[in-house]
Design an enzyme around this catalytic site. Structure first.
Site, PDB file in Angstrom:
ATOM      1  N   CYS A 339     -47.130   0.376 -20.151  1.00 14.98           N
ATOM      2  CA  CYS A 339     -47.685  -0.296 -21.329  1.00 14.98           C
ATOM      3  C   CYS A 339     -47.620  -1.822 -21.159  1.00 14.98           C
ATOM      4  O   CYS A 339     -48.379  -2.380 -20.385  1.00 14.98           O
ATOM      5  CB  CYS A 339     -46.979   0.178 -22.592  1.00 14.98           C
ATOM      6  SG  CYS A 339     -47.941  -0.120 -24.102  1.00 14.98           S
ATOM      7  N   HIS A 446     -46.854   6.467 -22.409  1.00 15.65           N
ATOM      8  CA  HIS A 446     -45.409   6.608 -22.596  1.00 15.65           C
ATOM      9  C   HIS A 446     -45.023   8.070 -22.392  1.00 15.65           C
ATOM     10  O   HIS A 446     -45.787   8.980 -22.709  1.00 15.65           O
ATOM     11  CB  HIS A 446     -45.004   6.174 -24.007  1.00 15.65           C
ATOM     12  CG  HIS A 446     -45.149   4.718 -24.261  1.00 15.65           C
ATOM     13  ND1 HIS A 446     -44.284   3.783 -23.730  1.00 15.65           N
ATOM     14  CD2 HIS A 446     -46.071   4.028 -24.986  1.00 15.65           C
ATOM     15  CE1 HIS A 446     -44.652   2.577 -24.137  1.00 15.65           C
ATOM     16  NE2 HIS A 446     -45.732   2.693 -24.884  1.00 15.65           N
TER      17      HIS A 446
END
Length: 504
Positions: A339, A446
């Site tokens: 991310c 994630h």
């Protein structure tokens, strides 16, 4: 009480932050499930950058997701209706029922958000109880319930306990010292109608022979008139703690292991639970690196997520760690970003809506490390969703995870034939694998390392470059391991704590 309940809720309060509320509430969920009840975990307001995304694409604290698994339920944002995600500089993103509703400075939070926060809490409760009519709420408080300067605006401790007429358990951490003062002082600061809700006390993190504390138990019960439900010993096997400091202080794990993974300890690190699967792998040594420290020569470097990517990147630039990372890549080092970590590896980061900058006008911090030919633009709307996608590297398979980001990244050009999309959906991540078999890559997904087979193949890629044999896929996958640890936690809880008097 302002809401109809078939079973009296239990609430876990603590004498302080870090007293052990999260794990004890988690254990109670599994304990009641074993007794044939349906526990429903609930934390009215949580402050954490360690988040989970439910099946409807809504954010919630990871600790409530863990508690839902312990209860045998699918995580849902109603279990954590108010989530504050710190952005630094006394500022937090405000999440209500899983969706971002704004940003608040600490000094203005209660004035601006108290009423809407309380409405979100009541709505979350109503939805949960409508779908689980015979369930028992297991409530977790936050910090101390008697912060006198904030008590009149406390959303998630005694106000909620009184609203639900909950049976409350007060947890005190004996490891910190001063356990008698913790307990007596906390109860002394409560109003009479609050004190009567405290039905039991738990002494947490006790080391040594419990017989040595028998006189202490007698004294506490005499002074407070409240029974001590038990003494919980220090547990060796624990879960991702609510407070990131607890995990980050584990600077070296499995010293002498064959593979060393270095992790950048970003000032505003988020979703550090992405790394949990590595901490129980005996073949891997984990090492945290703070801005300003030497990177060294790890076998692979992971740059995790960040709540404020641009500011954290600026910190890496100022301390020289960015240059160390670039030199490490030039020398054949392996790098993987998640991310915000992926965004930092790109060429540029644009923030036209000041989602990350927060009134910053500097443009120098928007230059990435230029290790991947991607450009990131931060949008006004956050993207949150669970995903199941086909990954193409280091081998092809379907994997699961979740997205949670404002930034969108795109390839600047595709002239570099070495770069490949990690997924069929190219916007989820990229990787460059060089001729020497080193790689630089990253993903928005994630939880990617929770996919056991993919994680093992990823590690084997690193082992191969180092001349080590490939390892087989673990027989116990990460989900099974979590279930085993939940059972171990509950076994220890049931052996030492008796909550039967609170649930009759």
């Amino acid at each position: 009480m302002n809401i109809d309940l078939k079973r009296t809720p239990l609430m876990v309060l603590g004498t302080s932050s870090g007293a052990g509320k999260t794990l004890i509430a988690t254990a109670i969920c599994r304990c009641l499930k074993r007794k044939g009840e349906q526990p429903i975990p609930f934390k009215g307001q949580n402050m954490s950058n360690n988040a989970w995304v439910d099946t409807k694409g809504r954010e919630m604290a990871y600790s409530q997701a863990l508690q839902s698994w312990s209860a045998g339920l699918e995580p849902s944002a109603e279990m954590n209706p108010v989530l504050l995600k710190p952005k630094g500089d006394c500022t937090s993103e405000v999440i209500h029922l899983g969706k971002s509703v704004g940003t608040s400075r600490a000094i203005n939070y209660y004035e601006d958000w108290f009423d809407s926060g309380w409405e979100a809490i009541k709505k979350g409760l109503a939805i949960l109880l409508k779908s689980k009519t015979d369930g028992r709420l297991i409530l977790e408080g936050a910090g101390s319930p008697v912060e006198v300067n904030l008590q009149h605006k406390d959303l998630t401790n005694l106000k909620l306990a009184k609203y639900l007429n909950a049976n409350c358990i007060l947890v005190a951490d004996i490891e910190r010292g001063g356990v008698f003062a913790q307990i007596i002082g906390t109860i002394a600061l409560m109003k009479p109608d609050e004190k009567k809700l405290i039905k039991g006390i738990i002494i947490n993190r006790f080391r040594g022979d419990k017989a040595l504390f028998e006189t202490g138990v007698t004294w506490i019960e005499k002074e407070t008139g409240i029974p001590v439900l038990g003494i919980l010993p220090w547990l060796k096997e624990i879960f991702p703690p609510e407070d990131s400091l607890d995990l980050l202080e584990r600077k070296q794990i499995n010293q002498g292991a064959e593979i060393e993974i270095a992790i950048i300890k970003l000032p505003r690190i988020s979703n550090f639970s992405d790394l949990d699967p590595f901490f129980s792998d005996s073949s891997i040594q984990m090492r945290w690196i703070e801005p300003g420290q030497e990177l060294g020569e790890p076998d692979v470097l992971i740059i995790p997520g960040s709540k404020q990517t641009i500011k954290d990147l600026e910190s890496l630039n100022k301390t020289g760690l960015s240059n160390q990372i670039k030199n490490y890549a030039k020398k054949g080092g392996n790098i993987f970003g998640i991310c915000g970590g992926l965004q930092m590896l790109g060429k540029s980061l644009e923030d036209p809506h000041q989602q990350e900058s927060i009134n910053e006008t500097s443009t120098s911090s928007n230059m990435g490390m230029n290790l991947l030919p991607i450009k990131t633009t931060f949008r006004e709307i956050k993207h949150t969703s669970q995903r199941e996608e086909k990954v193409s590297w280091p081998f092809s398979q379907n994997i699961k995870g979740f997205e949670m980001h404002y930034g969108e990244s795109d390839l600047i050009n595709n002239k570099d034939s070495e770069i490949i999309s990690l997924f069929k959906n190219s916007s989820l991540g990229w990787v460059i694998e060089k001729k020497d078999k080193s790689f630089v890559g990253g993903t928005y997904l994630h939880g990617i390392f929770e996919n056991d087979e993919w994680r093992r193949q990823w590690i084997n890629k690193i082992r191969q470059k180092k001349g080590l044999n490939h390892l087989k896929i673990d027989e116990e996958n990460n989900s099974d391991k979590r279930e085993r640890l939940l059972d171990l936690l509950t076994d220890a809880f049931e052996k030492n704590i008796n909550i039967d008097i609170l649930i009759k």
